[in-house]
Design a protein around this motif. Structure first.
Motif, PDB file in Angstrom:
ATOM      1  N   MET A 232       0.867  -1.239  -0.133  1.00 23.51           N
ATOM      2  CA  MET A 232      -0.105   0.099   0.108  1.00 23.51           C
ATOM      3  C   MET A 232       1.035   1.282  -0.130  1.00 23.51           C
ATOM      4  N   ASN A 233       1.209   1.831  -1.081  1.00 18.89           N
ATOM      5  CA  ASN A 233       1.976   3.168  -1.093  1.00 18.89           C
ATOM      6  C   ASN A 233       0.809   4.161  -0.967  1.00 18.89           C
ATOM      7  N   ASP A 234       1.383   5.454  -0.989  1.00 23.70           N
ATOM      8  CA  ASP A 234       0.511   6.553  -0.551  1.00 23.70           C
ATOM      9  C   ASP A 234      -0.647   6.701  -1.909  1.00 23.70           C
ATOM     10  N   GLU A 235      -0.624   6.402  -3.058  1.00 26.87           N
ATOM     11  CA  GLU A 235      -1.338   6.790  -3.849  1.00 26.87           C
ATOM     12  C   GLU A 235      -2.793   5.875  -3.547  1.00 26.87           C
ATOM     13  N   ARG A 236      -2.344   4.450  -3.375  1.00 30.08           N
ATOM     14  CA  ARG A 236      -3.277   3.519  -3.023  1.00 30.08           C
ATOM     15  C   ARG A 236      -4.025   3.778  -1.741  1.00 30.08           C
ATOM     16  N   ALA A 237      -3.316   4.011  -0.786  1.00 29.73           N
ATOM     17  CA  ALA A 237      -3.779   4.371   0.566  1.00 29.73           C
ATOM     18  C   ALA A 237      -4.910   5.715   0.507  1.00 29.73           C
ATOM     19  N   GLU A 238      -4.509   6.576  -0.462  1.00 27.74           N
ATOM     20  CA  GLU A 238      -5.333   8.082  -0.558  1.00 27.74           C
ATOM     21  C   GLU A 238      -6.720   7.819  -1.199  1.00 27.74           C
ATOM     22  N   GLN A 239      -6.970   6.571  -1.738  1.00 28.35           N
ATOM     23  CA  GLN A 239      -8.288   6.367  -2.279  1.00 28.35           C
ATOM     24  C   GLN A 239      -9.099   6.101  -1.417  1.00 28.35           C
ATOM     25  N   PHE A 240      -8.648   5.552   0.102  1.00 31.78           N
ATOM     26  CA  PHE A 240      -9.613   5.186   1.122  1.00 31.78           C
ATOM     27  C   PHE A 240      -9.879   6.455   1.731  1.00 31.78           C
ATOM     28  N   LEU A 241      -9.156   7.172   2.147  1.00 34.86           N
ATOM     29  CA  LEU A 241      -9.210   8.443   3.103  1.00 34.86           C
ATOM     30  C   LEU A 241     -10.580   9.002   3.150  1.00 34.86           C
ATOM     31  N   PRO A 242     -10.917   9.549   1.730  1.00 34.57           N
ATOM     32  CA  PRO A 242     -12.180  10.329   1.745  1.00 34.57           C
ATOM     33  C   PRO A 242     -13.375   9.541   2.287  1.00 34.57           C
ATOM     34  N   LEU A 243     -13.599   8.317   2.087  1.00 34.33           N
ATOM     35  CA  LEU A 243     -14.678   7.272   2.672  1.00 34.33           C
ATOM     36  C   LEU A 243     -14.680   7.437   3.947  1.00 34.33           C
ATOM     37  N   LEU A 244     -13.771   7.863   4.776  1.00 30.55           N
ATOM     38  CA  LEU A 244     -14.017   8.080   6.347  1.00 30.55           C
ATOM     39  C   LEU A 244     -15.029   8.994   6.659  1.00 30.55           C
ATOM     40  N   LYS A 245     -15.457   9.770   5.810  1.00 33.32           N
ATOM     41  CA  LYS A 245     -16.474  10.936   6.082  1.00 33.32           C
ATOM     42  C   LYS A 245     -17.650  10.175   6.086  1.00 33.32           C
ATOM     43  N   LEU A 246     -17.933   9.095   5.555  1.00 32.85           N
ATOM     44  CA  LEU A 246     -19.088   8.326   5.539  1.00 32.85           C
ATOM     45  C   LEU A 246     -19.485   7.963   7.085  1.00 32.85           C
ATOM     46  N   ALA A 247     -18.709   7.833   7.882  1.00 34.59           N
ATOM     47  CA  ALA A 247     -18.871   7.305   9.288  1.00 34.59           C
ATOM     48  C   ALA A 247     -18.267   8.348  10.239  1.00 34.59           C
ATOM     49  N   PRO A 248     -19.120   9.556  10.274  1.00 32.98           N
ATOM     50  CA  PRO A 248     -18.529  10.618  11.107  1.00 32.98           C
ATOM     51  C   PRO A 248     -18.014  10.145  12.348  1.00 32.98           C
ATOM     52  N   GLY A 249     -16.967  10.543  12.951  1.00 34.49           N
ATOM     53  CA  GLY A 249     -16.240  10.351  14.615  1.00 34.49           C
ATOM     54  C   GLY A 249     -15.566   9.189  14.314  1.00 34.49           C
ATOM     55  N   ILE A 250     -15.396   8.495  13.100  1.00 35.19           N
ATOM     56  CA  ILE A 250     -14.786   7.130  13.084  1.00 35.19           C
ATOM     57  C   ILE A 250     -13.372   6.943  13.470  1.00 35.19           C
ATOM     58  N   ILE A 251     -12.855   6.118  14.292  1.00 36.81           N
ATOM     59  CA  ILE A 251     -11.408   5.974  14.463  1.00 36.81           C
ATOM     60  C   ILE A 251     -11.121   4.957  13.505  1.00 36.81           C
ATOM     61  N   HIS A 252      -9.774   5.023  12.958  1.00 41.60           N
ATOM     62  CA  HIS A 252      -8.936   4.114  12.132  1.00 41.60           C
ATOM     63  C   HIS A 252      -7.482   3.782  12.660  1.00 41.60           C
ATOM     64  N   ARG A 255      -2.740   0.672  10.043  1.00 42.39           N
ATOM     65  CA  ARG A 255      -2.580  -0.470   9.203  1.00 42.39           C
ATOM     66  C   ARG A 255      -2.742  -0.161   7.774  1.00 42.39           C
ATOM     67  N   LEU A 256      -3.148   1.118   7.301  1.00 39.30           N
ATOM     68  CA  LEU A 256      -3.596   1.426   6.033  1.00 39.30           C
ATOM     69  C   LEU A 256      -2.681   1.446   5.116  1.00 39.30           C
ATOM     70  N   GLY A 257      -1.399   2.003   5.293  1.00 40.88           N
ATOM     71  CA  GLY A 257      -0.385   2.019   4.480  1.00 40.88           C
ATOM     72  C   GLY A 257       0.191   3.331   3.913  1.00 40.88           C
ATOM     73  N   GLY A 258       1.175   3.373   3.254  1.00 39.74           N
ATOM     74  CA  GLY A 258       1.742   4.546   2.770  1.00 39.74           C
ATOM     75  C   GLY A 258       2.249   5.397   4.035  1.00 39.74           C
ATOM     76  N   LYS A 259       2.132   6.753   4.026  1.00 37.49           N
ATOM     77  CA  LYS A 259       2.579   7.593   5.253  1.00 37.49           C
ATOM     78  C   LYS A 259       1.580   7.578   6.269  1.00 37.49           C
ATOM     79  N   TYR A 260       0.282   7.215   6.073  1.00 38.66           N
ATOM     80  CA  TYR A 260      -0.737   7.394   7.008  1.00 38.66           C
ATOM     81  C   TYR A 260      -0.583   6.350   8.352  1.00 38.66           C
ATOM     82  N   LYS A 261      -0.722   7.263   9.389  1.00 40.15           N
ATOM     83  CA  LYS A 261      -0.399   6.317  10.625  1.00 40.15           C
ATOM     84  C   LYS A 261      -1.779   6.285  11.390  1.00 40.15           C
ATOM     85  N   GLY A 262      -2.866   6.702  11.048  1.00 44.86           N
ATOM     86  CA  GLY A 262      -4.034   6.583  11.683  1.00 44.86           C
ATOM     87  C   GLY A 262      -4.140   7.228  12.972  1.00 44.86           C
TER      88      GLY A 262
END
Length: 590
Positions: A232-252, A255-262
């Motif tokens: 999971m590089n940055d480009e692949r991981a970034e496709q998932f991030l906007p989806l988090l808005k679908l569940a307001p307040g969600i914690i992740h 282990r997503l990948g790329g530079k994202y630490k959650g």
């Protein structure tokens, strides 16, 4: 220094994590990348209160239950397709036998609640790609590929809501052995079936991203538990991030990948020696496997599970304890028994777990400490694992004591004595609880820690580092422990586990380092101290009860004050060792 890091973790809990996220270069695609400390506190509050959750690994792998074509397959149950190198066409036949007619989500949730758990995380899709929900982008799901034909997540979500339990969903975004994905197999060496040859980017776009959108839209989970970040590089991981808005307040998680630490770190199958900065959660099994494996009967005791929970809470983390249901939909009886036993302990002692933070001081030999701060005053919960024969326990806290009593019986009060070194508590009678007896110590003000528990240099210039005061850093699959009966780090066999000590010197100069060890075979180790590295061999001593003192080298310490020493096995030459102590002897002053 290690202990200082622990204290910093306690005092700067949120700020540290915010700094980590900022340093990771979190993108604005993450809806929480730029939240304030107050906003983060509000979002993470329930997680920090909870401290205890249930992990559920469930899927088609429960059908073979560790055996394929009459052969027991090594490894954890949910990895049977990979470890057994089962072709897609063969594995997919198991789905026709996945018919969990005994599935009772209400009973599962009530069991978690009875155990004192506050949230549940279930595998909506594991690495075999089989979805436990009705996916519109794949027929490799419970609706289309199994005779059961019903959504398994929806009724669990409903039961969680009804019973006040938070729902989390695990999703394997990077590995999918039946629909492309990274399809990495035995120890990530690659694919084992030509039918798995697909483009990972295409899989991310057409399967993974749409499925994550489905589960976030349908179930609004409180946690999204990614696994794993491989490929999971940055480009692949970034496709998932906007989806988090679908569940307001969600914690992740991280282990997503790329530079994202959650939002949370996720040590697996071990408890970090001094905890971790920010919010974190140790996920662990009750036996050896996550997914159901019919012949894995190596169950941890209730005592171990409860003390793990207390240990994790004392370091500021959460405990995510796993169950692996059968293909029929039943949680194994040994798991049920242990969860009910944990619940019996929690019924009396959960006050020492929920809403608490890490101990303000070093882990004591007699047990663990959790902390609750309200206003100007502090409550320390002293979980006493080993009730003292001499009737006293000590902690290096110098505050004025307001009260001291047994949690389960407030009328049982204990005498205390506090001086500049710390507080001694005089306990009476036998241990009230065989697993962990909780003593409540209420203090005036925030904890003030003395240096009484520091390892200090003796008058003759020596520094003795006993096993009892070591900090053991286990990793996944590692269970190196201090054995109080033998007073040693007992059969340090895992080459990935490391050991640390903090200590203080007031004399600078050249020191000889020696180790008091017992071993059956020659080994090798690396020591890091004062910016210097020593690599040395350790001889066989004649067995694990035959101790010898071995000189391992010299080091120059040119600055008085706090220092640490880090012991790391030389992986290619490491054999089991019992370690009682390390000693630094001053040879000459500078």
């Amino acid at each position: 220094m290690i202990i200082k890091k622990l204290l910093l973790s306690c005092l700067l809990f949120v700020i540290t994590m915010g700094a980590v996220q900022a340093q990771s270069g979190a993108s604005s695609l993450d809806p929480y990348a730029n939240e304030t400390v107050a906003e983060r506190d509000a979002r993470m509050e329930w997680f920090r209160v909870a401290r205890f959750g249930m992990f559920i690994h469930w899927g088609v792998y429960a059908v073979p239950a560790g055996t394929h074509k009459g052969k027991k397959i090594d490894g954890i149950g949910e990895w049977i397709m990979s470890k057994g190198e089962i072709p897609m066409a063969e594995y997919q036949k198991y789905a026709k036998e996945f018919n969990p007619i005994k599935y009772d989500p209400e009973a599962w949730v009530k069991l978690a609640k009875e155990a004192g758990m506050k949230y549940i995380v279930i595998t909506s899709k594991h690495h075999d790609g089989f979805a436990l929900f009705d996916s519109k982008v794949s027929k490799w799901d419970v609706m289309d590929a199994s005779p059961y034909g019903k959504d398994l997540i929806a009724p669990l979500a409903e039961a969680c809501k009804k019973n006040g339990i938070k729902l989390g969903l695990y999703y394997s975004q990077a590995q999918d052995w039946n629909q492309g994905g990274s399809a990495r197999g035995n120890e990530y060496k690659g694919k084992w079936d030509p039918a798995q040859e697909h483009d990972m980017d295409d899989y991310i776009k057409t399967i993974a991203v749409p499925q994550v959108k489905e589960i976030l839209t349908q179930y609004k989970p409180a946690i999204l538990w990614w696994d794993t970040p491989r490929g999971m590089n940055d480009e692949r991981a970034e496709q998932f991030l906007p989806l988090l808005k679908l569940a307001p307040g969600i914690i992740h998680n991280n282990r997503l990948g790329g530079k994202y630490k959650g939002d949370i770190s996720t040590p697996e199958q071990h408890i970090p020696g001094t905890g971790l900065p920010g919010d974190w959660e140790s996920c662990m099994t009750m036996n050896k496997t996550w997914g159901y494996k019919s012949y894995d009967n190596k169950w941890k005791s209730t005592e171990t599970l409860v003390q793990n929970l207390v240990d994790i809470a004392s370091k500021g983390g959460n405990y995510l304890l796993n169950v692996g249901p059968t293909a029929e939909g039943l949680i194994p009886e040994p798991s049920i028994e242990r969860l009910k036993n944990i619940g019996a302990w929690m019924d009396k002692n959960s006050e020492s777990i929920y809403s608490t933070s890490a101990s303000p001081c070093r882990t004591p030999a007699w047990g663990r400490i959790t902390t609750l701060t309200k206003g100007k005053n502090t409550t320390l919960y002293l979980n006493v694992f080993d009730w003292p024969e001499n009737g006293t326990i000590f902690l290096p806290i110098t505050n004025k004591v307001m009260s001291c009593n047994l949690l389960v019986d407030k009328s049982q009060k204990y005498k205390t004595k506090t001086d500049e070194q710390g507080t001694t508590i005089s306990l009476v009678g036998k241990a009230p609880d065989a697993i962990s007896s909780v003593v409540v110590l209420k203090l005036s003000g925030k904890p003030v820690v003395s240096d009484a528990d520091k390892i200090k240099q003796n008058k003759d210039g020596t520094v003795l580092l006993p096993a009892q005061k070591s900090i053991i850093n286990n990793v996944i699959g590692s269970h190196v422990t201090y054995n109080k009966v033998n007073d040693c780090i007992d059969q340090w066999s895992n080459k990935k586990a490391t050991v640390d000590w903090d200590f203080t010197v007031d004399k600078v100069g050249t020191y000889t380092i020696s180790m008091h060890i017992a071993s059956e075979e020659e080994s090798a180790i690396e020591l890091i101290i004062a910016g210097q590295t020593i690599q040395t061999k350790l001889p066989a001593t004649g067995g694990f009860k035959s101790y010898k003192t071995v000189n391992v080298g010299e080091v120059v310490i040119d600055k008085a004050g706090d220092h640490s020493i880090h012991l790391k096995p030389t992986r290619d030459n490491w054999k089991p060792v019992n370690l009682q102590s390390v000693k630094l002897s001053l040879n000459s002053k500078k």
